[in-house]
Design an enzyme around this catalytic site. Structure first.
Site, PDB file in Angstrom:
ATOM      1  N   VAL A 276       0.893  -1.244   0.192  1.00  0.00           N
ATOM      2  CA  VAL A 276      -0.156   0.193  -0.023  1.00  0.00           C
ATOM      3  C   VAL A 276       0.843   1.246   0.041  1.00  0.00           C
ATOM      4  O   VAL A 276       2.283   1.169   0.358  1.00  0.00           O
ATOM      5  CB  VAL A 276      -0.987   0.051   0.990  1.00  0.00           C
ATOM      6  CG1 VAL A 276      -2.202  -1.057   1.073  1.00  0.00           C
ATOM      7  CG2 VAL A 276      -0.342  -0.129   2.438  1.00  0.00           C
ATOM      8  N   SER A 277       0.190   2.281  -0.336  1.00  0.00           N
ATOM      9  CA  SER A 277       1.104   3.461  -0.639  1.00  0.00           C
ATOM     10  C   SER A 277       1.517   4.494   0.762  1.00  0.00           C
ATOM     11  O   SER A 277       2.492   5.056   0.726  1.00  0.00           O
ATOM     12  CB  SER A 277       0.538   4.601  -1.483  1.00  0.00           C
ATOM     13  OG  SER A 277       0.384   3.732  -2.827  1.00  0.00           O
TER      14      SER A 277
END
Length: 130
Positions: free
Chosen positions: A13-14
């Site tokens: 995930v970012s």
């Protein structure tokens, strides 16, 4: 002694406040999970990706929820897939229902990787523009 093949997951995930659970659910049961919470932009900073690539062996499978979780650009996607398949492992993208390996490297497989990767890159560009 023969190597026991494994299926490993790479999830990303970012940002730190995002949750990895949806990707874990999509991927299903695996032997090992490599996870990170970092932007997909700079590959040099993605230590879990480097660990995953270093870990896999001939016959293993790297399962990823979707192409955009592995790479943000078509060039990176091709490079990472090539690096994994050169080791004799395969890459399975669950969302796209595509698997790439050294044994299945053909013109249609390459075309599909490029088309789907280009769409993922295009979608990411549109999101950034908004």
């Amino acid at each position: 002694m023969q190597h026991k093949t494994q299926t490993v997951a790479y999830i990303r995930v970012s940002s730190i406040d995002q949750n990895l659970d949806r990707q874990l659910e999509t991927i299903g049961d695996v032997d090992r999970v490599f996870e990170e919470k970092i932007s997909g932009g700079a590959r040099a900073d993605r230590l879990a990706l480097a660990d995953c690539i270093g870990y896999v062996r001939d016959g293993d499978t790297v399962r990823v929820a979707s192409m955009d979780r592995l790479a943000r650009s078509l060039g990176d996607l091709r490079d990472i897939v090539d690096e994994i398949t050169a080791k004799g492992a395969s890459v399975e993208f669950v969302k796209e229902q595509q698997t790439y390996s050294r044994d299945t490297d053909d013109a249609i497989g390459r075309l599909m990787l490029n088309l789907l990767g280009a769409f993922a890159e295009f979608e990411r560009t549109l999101i950034r523009e908004r």
